[in-house]
Design an enzyme around this catalytic site. Structure first.
Site, PDB file in Angstrom:
ATOM      1  CB  THR A  67      -0.875   0.017   1.284  1.00 18.72           C
ATOM      2  OG1 THR A  67      -1.671  -1.158   1.337  1.00 18.72           O
ATOM      3  CG2 THR A  67      -1.784   1.209   1.357  1.00 18.72           C
ATOM      4  CB  VAL A  68       1.390   4.477  -1.320  1.00 18.29           C
ATOM      5  CG1 VAL A  68       2.496   3.723  -2.039  1.00 18.29           C
ATOM      6  CG2 VAL A  68       0.251   4.819  -2.270  1.00 18.29           C
TER       7      VAL A  68
END
Length: 528
Positions: free
Chosen positions: A350-351
């Site tokens: 994820t970011v």
């Protein structure tokens, strides 16, 4: 306060706007948008789009997005659910008839309709000053002119080499010269640049219909997917109110299901009954309580949470004091609770991005393609790396998270926001698949219980009790590890650290912003 004799990071302090991301170029892009007069939402989406190019193992335009936005840091908080749905032909019976009992993570069946682009468009409509035409320009330049691979991204690229070798079109797009990209390599993706240009010109419709959608559908159907152009054209973002709880005098907000933010809120409700300050932050007791709260909350999530459009989820009942009390009575400090082993199907990448602008508009924002490099499927002509978020479904009729036509899977990505007296004080998130609810809880309790600043709270060693094993980072003291074993915890070391994270603290009295960013990633907090 930081000990300057030791390696570490200082907090970042500004008066006007601030952004914290997992890559310095994304943070810089966001600051430039803020300085040009853009809002927190504008900056978040410019940074997210750039990360979709330069951090491909974690995110992309073929993924999903969630966000919490609060105008001027004291207005109504809005939750944006930009998660994609299963194709309308995806029925549990179809898979079971073919003896498929779980969704293969590198198959077309793992690809749900990407929701990010529509979510970006929706958020900008409500809270932006600029459009995709301007905000996608840094991403277009990076894809077209090339970007330099950062160290943590190279680490992940190398670890996923075997997966990428077996993928669809990945050798062409993601394995330059037949090997994983190394730190310092320059990567160019001209096909992705053309796709981003088309979206910048034509908006979200250019992604969900026409040649780009046709290419994604053709790619997926050629390898057995059930996707149709109608599935893409029908996609929409859900705009809702957040859900929340109270912890140490603060209101803590999450996006509602099918996001898993409710898991973190249940953890807080359990931990709120304990005085954590009686225990050292790296003590056996603190890690034991965190694990027990997580095990209870994750069990709740697996039993009760799915897509609310397809089932009734009793959010108020789950977040009620009585629910927490029922389970707290079972927790013991001298041994491990006897609970069923919960094995969620997803543990992705994820970011997370947090932004506060000069008007104190707050955007807590997260974007993901699920597992590292998603499904390892890149669209034939358009260079879009597709997520494997539908791998989060069960193929189990009757289960709340069973795959179904147009259904959204139980997610893992969660942006968070804490307010006091209605005002935002902390915009934060912690990346790392199933770790996210635990990570957010760990960071928030580091701040509110242990008095850490945002950087210290992010830096502190972490653990995740997952699939019956307590995964502990190297920084957890040996005495704590041994003590946890004596309580019945099975422990293990980790190859990769747990997640990453960003946070911005808002000091309304001083008129300042304080930011932190996780050393487990390549990024930073920047402001002006």
């Amino acid at each position: 306060m930081r000990n300057f004799h030791l390696a570490g990071r200082s907090t970042v302090h500004t008066q006007n706007g601030m952004i914290a991301t997992s890559h310095p170029l994304a943070a810089l892009a966001g600051v430039e948008v803020l300085k040009a007069g853009g809002t927190a939402a504008d900056a978040a989406i410019a940074a997210s789009a750039l990360l979709a190019v330069i951090e491909p193992q974690s995110t992309g335009i073929g993924g999903d997005c969630f966000a919490l936005v609060q105008p001027r840091g004291e207005g109504k908080i809005t939750a944006y659910n930009g998660s994609g749905r299963a194709p309308m032909a995806a029925r549990a019976e179809w898979y079971l008839e073919r003896k498929i009992h779980s969704v293969p993570l590198t198959s077309a069946h793992a690809v749900s309709i990407p929701g990010a682009i529509d979510a970006w468009d929706t958020i900008l409509r409500d809270h932006g000053k600029f459009g995709l035409d301007m905000l996608l320009q840094p991403a277009i330049r990076a894809a077209e002119e090339g970007y330099v691979v950062a160290p943590r991204i190279a680490f992940d690229w190398k670890n996923q080499f075997e997966k990428l070798k077996k993928g669809v079109n990945t050798d062409r797009y993601l394995l330059p010269h037949g090997k994983p990209a190394a730190a310092g390599d320059v990567i160019r993706q001209p096909e992705l640049a053309q796709t981003l240009r088309a979206i910048a010109k034509g908006g979200r419709d250019a992604f969900y219909s026409g040649p780009i959608a046709e290419d994604m559908v053709e790619t997926l159907r050629s390898i057995g997917g059930l996707h149709t152009l109608e599935d893409f054209a029908a996609h929409t973002t859900e705009v809702t109110a957040p859900i929340g709880t109270i912890y140490k005098g603060c209101d803590v907000w999450q996006c509602p299901p099918n996001g898993p933010g409710i898991t973190m809120l249940v953890m807080l409700n359990i931990l709120s009954r304990y005085d954590l300050t009686k225990f050292d932050p790296l003590s056996i007791e603190r890690f034991h309580l965190e694990a027990e709260a997580a095990r209870i909350a994750y069990m709740m999530r697996e039993e009760h949470v799915g897509d609310p459009a397809h089932m009734k989820i009793e959010v108020a009942k789950i977040l009620a004091k009585e629910f927490a009390d029922e389970h707290i009575s079972q927790i013991r400090m001298d041994r491990l609770l006897n609970l069923p082993n919960v094995a969620p199907p997803m543990n992705p990448s994820t970011v997370y991005i947090t932004v506060v602008d000069k008007d104190r508009n707050v955007c807590s924002f997260i974007n993901s393609i699920a597992h590292a490099f998603g499904a390892a499927i890149v669209s034939n002509k358009t260079g879009i790396l597709l997520q494997n978020r539908a791998g989060g479904f069960r193929i189990q009729p009757g289960h709340p998270n069973c795959i179904g036509p147009g259904k959204r899977p139980l997610h893992t990505i969660i942006p968070a926001l804490a307010t006091k007296g209605g005002r935002a004080i902390l915009s934060f998130g912690v990346m790392g698949g199933q770790y996210q609810p635990v990570g957010q809880t760990h960071v928030l309790t580091n701040i509110l219980d242990y008095g850490c600043d945002v950087q210290e709270a992010i830096d502190m060693p972490r653990g995740l009790h997952y699939e019956g094993v307590y995964q502990l980072e190297d920084g957890v003291p040996a005495a704590t590890v041994e003590g946890l074993k004596k309580l019945g915890h099975k422990t293990t070391n980790l190859v990769s650290p747990l997640g990453g994270g960003q946070a911005i603290w808002i000091d309304w009295d001083k008129g300042t912003l304080t930011g932190g960013s996780d050393p487990r990633k390549d990024g930073c907090a920047l402001g002006y």
